[in-house]
Motif scaffolding. Structure first.
Motif, PDB file in Angstrom:
ATOM      1  N   ASP A  16       0.831  -1.203   0.000  1.00  0.00           N
ATOM      2  CA  ASP A  16       0.000   0.000   0.000  1.00  0.00           C
ATOM      3  C   ASP A  16       0.866   1.254   0.000  1.00  0.00           C
ATOM      4  N   THR A  17       1.931   1.239   0.770  1.00  0.00           N
ATOM      5  CA  THR A  17       2.819   2.406   0.831  1.00  0.00           C
ATOM      6  C   THR A  17       3.673   2.514  -0.418  1.00  0.00           C
ATOM      7  N   ALA A  18       4.024   1.376  -1.015  1.00  0.00           N
ATOM      8  CA  ALA A  18       4.853   1.407  -2.230  1.00  0.00           C
ATOM      9  C   ALA A  18       4.124   2.029  -3.407  1.00  0.00           C
TER      10      ALA A  18
ATOM     11  N   SER B  90       8.163  -7.142  -5.584  1.00  0.00           N
ATOM     12  CA  SER B  90       8.558  -6.545  -6.857  1.00  0.00           C
ATOM     13  C   SER B  90       9.374  -5.273  -6.669  1.00  0.00           C
ATOM     14  N   PHE B  91       9.093  -4.531  -5.617  1.00  0.00           N
ATOM     15  CA  PHE B  91       9.767  -3.256  -5.372  1.00  0.00           C
ATOM     16  C   PHE B  91      10.796  -3.333  -4.250  1.00  0.00           C
ATOM     17  N   LEU B  92      10.897  -4.486  -3.597  1.00  0.00           N
ATOM     18  CA  LEU B  92      11.756  -4.591  -2.409  1.00  0.00           C
ATOM     19  C   LEU B  92      12.382  -5.976  -2.341  1.00  0.00           C
ATOM     20  N   LYS B  93      13.686  -5.998  -2.178  1.00  0.00           N
ATOM     21  CA  LYS B  93      14.423  -7.230  -1.909  1.00  0.00           C
ATOM     22  C   LYS B  93      15.225  -6.986  -0.630  1.00  0.00           C
TER      23      LYS B  93
ATOM     24  N   THR C 200      18.852  -4.092   2.206  1.00  0.00           N
ATOM     25  CA  THR C 200      17.644  -3.920   1.401  1.00  0.00           C
ATOM     26  C   THR C 200      17.993  -3.248   0.078  1.00  0.00           C
ATOM     27  N   ILE C 201      17.244  -3.602  -0.954  1.00  0.00           N
ATOM     28  CA  ILE C 201      17.309  -2.953  -2.259  1.00  0.00           C
ATOM     29  C   ILE C 201      15.900  -2.468  -2.562  1.00  0.00           C
ATOM     30  N   LEU C 202      15.712  -1.166  -2.545  1.00  0.00           N
ATOM     31  CA  LEU C 202      14.383  -0.566  -2.669  1.00  0.00           C
ATOM     32  C   LEU C 202      14.285   0.195  -3.989  1.00  0.00           C
TER      33      LEU C 202
END
Length: 631
Positions: free
Chosen positions: A121-123, A165-168, A228-230
């Motif tokens: 939701d925040t992404a 999808s947006f965060l690893k 993290t990879i954002l």
């Protein structure tokens, strides 16, 4: 109303509503309505309201008085409509309040919610907050959310990996008593993982020195590390006041790398950590810099922003296809791309250059005209080589400015042969200008430094062969290699910001560096050395004659300014252009006005005066060069 009227009205009620048939129908209708209300499940309020009206009507009938009849039914219907309107209004208000409270981009509703729904939701705000001034977005709260999420991963979360999808993300327990450095991959499409030191298999990676964890041994034997990879998207989140989306600056691939030990603050590392970002070959007008997110920084223009990008404590080692960032602390890191020459800047620099070159062409023409006037009208300067060298430099700069106007004005219009010719002509006159500036420095060396044994037969002719012939040989060599053609200055989006005929963009870059950059560097270094020696001689002479000449130091300074315009010191500002955009503007301004400076020097040096008319002039002497501008 009288009794007669009352009786007549009662009769009317009796005739209309209370005949036996209608009464039976009314009773049956009431029964059906009562059963229908039971089946449809009307609200208790409406049921009580209906039963109250029925009870009142029965009481009135039992007492011998007639019920309200049709007026009662109208009143009952009006109350029902009002009740429905009230319920609809309440429902609309509750819906509006719910919609106002469901604004995740304000960063409040999901402030402490770090489950999958809260993250996703925040992404969504990465793309929703793409426009500046969006009232539904609070960048400060959103940025704090992701900073707090890293702390949550370390301190409270039991998960070890996050794959969205947006965060690893990877969370790993690290022994503080390790004996070697740790390496982790940072491939944006994969979860970070611990790897060996293999540069080829993992182009994106981070190296954490063992000294980082060794400094924490006194506190705890094991620490928890989150990597993290954002993907922050192309919006305004994690852009900060330092980045302006209008000038095409951006974060590399919109990816931010986070390194955190939770509430353990790590700063001032003796051995910095290393983050390697892989990237494509960047255009020459794009600078790359390693930065970290500094939560202590803000901006008056963005009061809601929680931090900004800063480079303090970080160094940048730029390579062809990768850049290594070395930093002495842990936080969010990124690689910034900022074009030196974006579309707006190129247009501004082109206009400045065109205005300056046009002005220079006028004054260069004045210089040639003044020389012709002094030589042919007053029979002066016939035997002097110095003014001839000045005029040759003026002619080369005039033709260079003319070629610049034609090249920039036409762009890539015309045939490929015409573009080839414009590139070759522009290259030739540029080299001629560099060569004559070098010859000015060479003549100054003979005049001031060597002084004795400086006679050469056919001196100016020999200089002309070098000044006009050497560039021709270089251009012929470059042309035979088919080096000229379309050239474009591009921004980070690979969009052409300026197109002209010059060296071929892809096939002749080496020829450009050798025949332009290298040639200029040789002539500039030679001119700078000669000018430095002349400056030493001037100020040594001024110190010896300080008692005789009060303004000797000031005059020596003005002399150096005039000589610097002849040897092309202003072109040396090109070396400083990578320092920032301001130096680029200064370079464009001063180089385009070189013709004005040369005219001023020539006019002061040779404009008719009593002293110059009566002086004998053969080959110019050193003391004349140093003192004639003072007379």
């Amino acid at each position: 109303m009288g009794r007669g009227e009352t009786r007549n009205t009662a009769r009317l009620h009796t005739l209309t509503f209370h005949n036996p048939t209608d009464g039976a129908m009314e009773q049956e209708g009431r029964g059906r309505g009562h059963r229908k209300r039971q089946r449809c499940g009307h609200g208790a309020g409406w049921g009580r309201l209906g039963r109250a009206w029925e009870l009142r009507d029965v009481q009135l009938r039992g007492s011998g008085r007639r019920g309200p009849g049709w007026p009662g039914m109208v009143t009952r219907g009006a109350l029902g409509v009002l009740l429905l309107l009230h319920l609809a209004s309440d429902q609309k208000n509750s819906t509006t309040m719910h919609e106002e409270s469901r604004q995740p981009c304000k960063g409040l509703i999901n402030a402490n919610r770090f489950d999958d729904f809260g993250l996703e939701d925040t992404a969504k705000c990465f793309s929703a907050c793409a426009q500046s001034g969006n009232e539904s977005c609070n960048l400060g709260n959103l940025q704090r959310y992701w900073l707090n999420y890293e702390i949550h991963l370390v301190e409270k979360s039991l998960t070890e990996t996050v794959n969205m999808s947006f965060l690893k993300a990877l969370v790993k327990n690290i022994n503080t008593n390790i004996s070697e450095d740790l390496h982790f991959s940072l491939t944006p499409s994969q979860i970070p993982k611990q790897v060996t030191e293999d540069e080829h298999r993992h182009p994106d990676r981070v190296r954490l020195p063992r000294s980082l964890f060794g400094s924490l041994q006194g506190n705890r034997p094991v620490v928890r590390l989150a990597i993290t990879i954002l993907n922050v998207g192309s919006g305004n989140v994690f852009k900060g006041p330092r980045l302006s989306l209008e000038d095409d600056s951006s974060v590399l691939n919109n990816h931010v790398v986070g390194l955190s030990l939770g509430h353990i603050n790590v700063t001032g590392l003796a051995e910095p950590l290393e983050i390697t970002f892989s990237h494509q070959h960047q255009p020459p007008n794009v600078t790359l810099s390693c930065v970290f997110w500094d939560v202590t920084k803000g901006s008056l223009s963005s009061p809601g922003s929680s931090g900004d990008w800063a480079s303090r404590g970080c160094s940048t080692d730029v390579g062809v296809n990768r850049t290594i960032c070395r930093c002495d602390h842990l936080t969010f890191f990124a690689l910034l791309l900022r074009p030196i020459l974006d579309q707006v800047t190129v247009k501004a620099l082109t206009r400045i250059s065109q205005a300056g070159c046009g002005t220079s062409m006028i004054f260069l023409a004045f210089t040639v005209a003044l020389y012709a006037f002094l030589r042919f009208s007053q029979q002066r300067l016939n035997s002097e080589d110095v003014p001839k060298i000045h005029v040759a430099l003026s002619v080369s700069l005039f033709l260079l400015n003319l070629a610049f106007f034609i090249n920039v004005g036409h762009g890539l219009k015309g045939s490929s042969a015409a573009c080839w010719a414009r590139g070759a002509v522009f290259h030739y006159f540029l080299l001629c200008a560099f060569t004559w500036m070098g010859l000015e420095a060479f003549h100054l060396y003979l005049l001031v430094i060597k002084v004795f044994n400086t006679y050469f037969g056919h001196y100016f002719l020999k200089l002309s062969l070098v000044g006009w012939g050497l560039p021709a040989l270089i251009v012929i060599g470059a042309g035979s290699a088919n080096s000229y053609g379309p050239y474009a200055i591009r921004d980070k989006k690979n969009t052409a910001t300026l197109e002209l005929c010059w060296f071929c963009e892809k096939t002749a870059i080496s020829a450009l560096y050798v025949t332009v950059h290298g040639y200029f560097l040789v002539t500039f270094l030679f001119s700078a050395v000669v000018l430095g020696l002349v400056a030493l001689k001037i100020f040594t002479l001024s110190s010896a004659t300080a008692g005789k000449e009060k303004w000797q130091h000031w005059k020596g300074f003005l002399t150096l300014l005039g000589l610097s315009s002849l040897v092309g010191v202003t072109w040396g500002l090109a070396i400083l252009t990578p320092l920032g955009l301001s130096t680029t503007y200064v370079f464009a301004l001063f180089t385009s006005l070189q013709g004005v400076f040369i005219f001023c020097w020539f006019a002061v040096l040779y404009f008719p005066s009593q002293s110059t008319v009566t002086s004998s002039s053969g080959t110019a002497r050193a003391d004349q060069v140093l003192t004639v501008s003072h007379e």
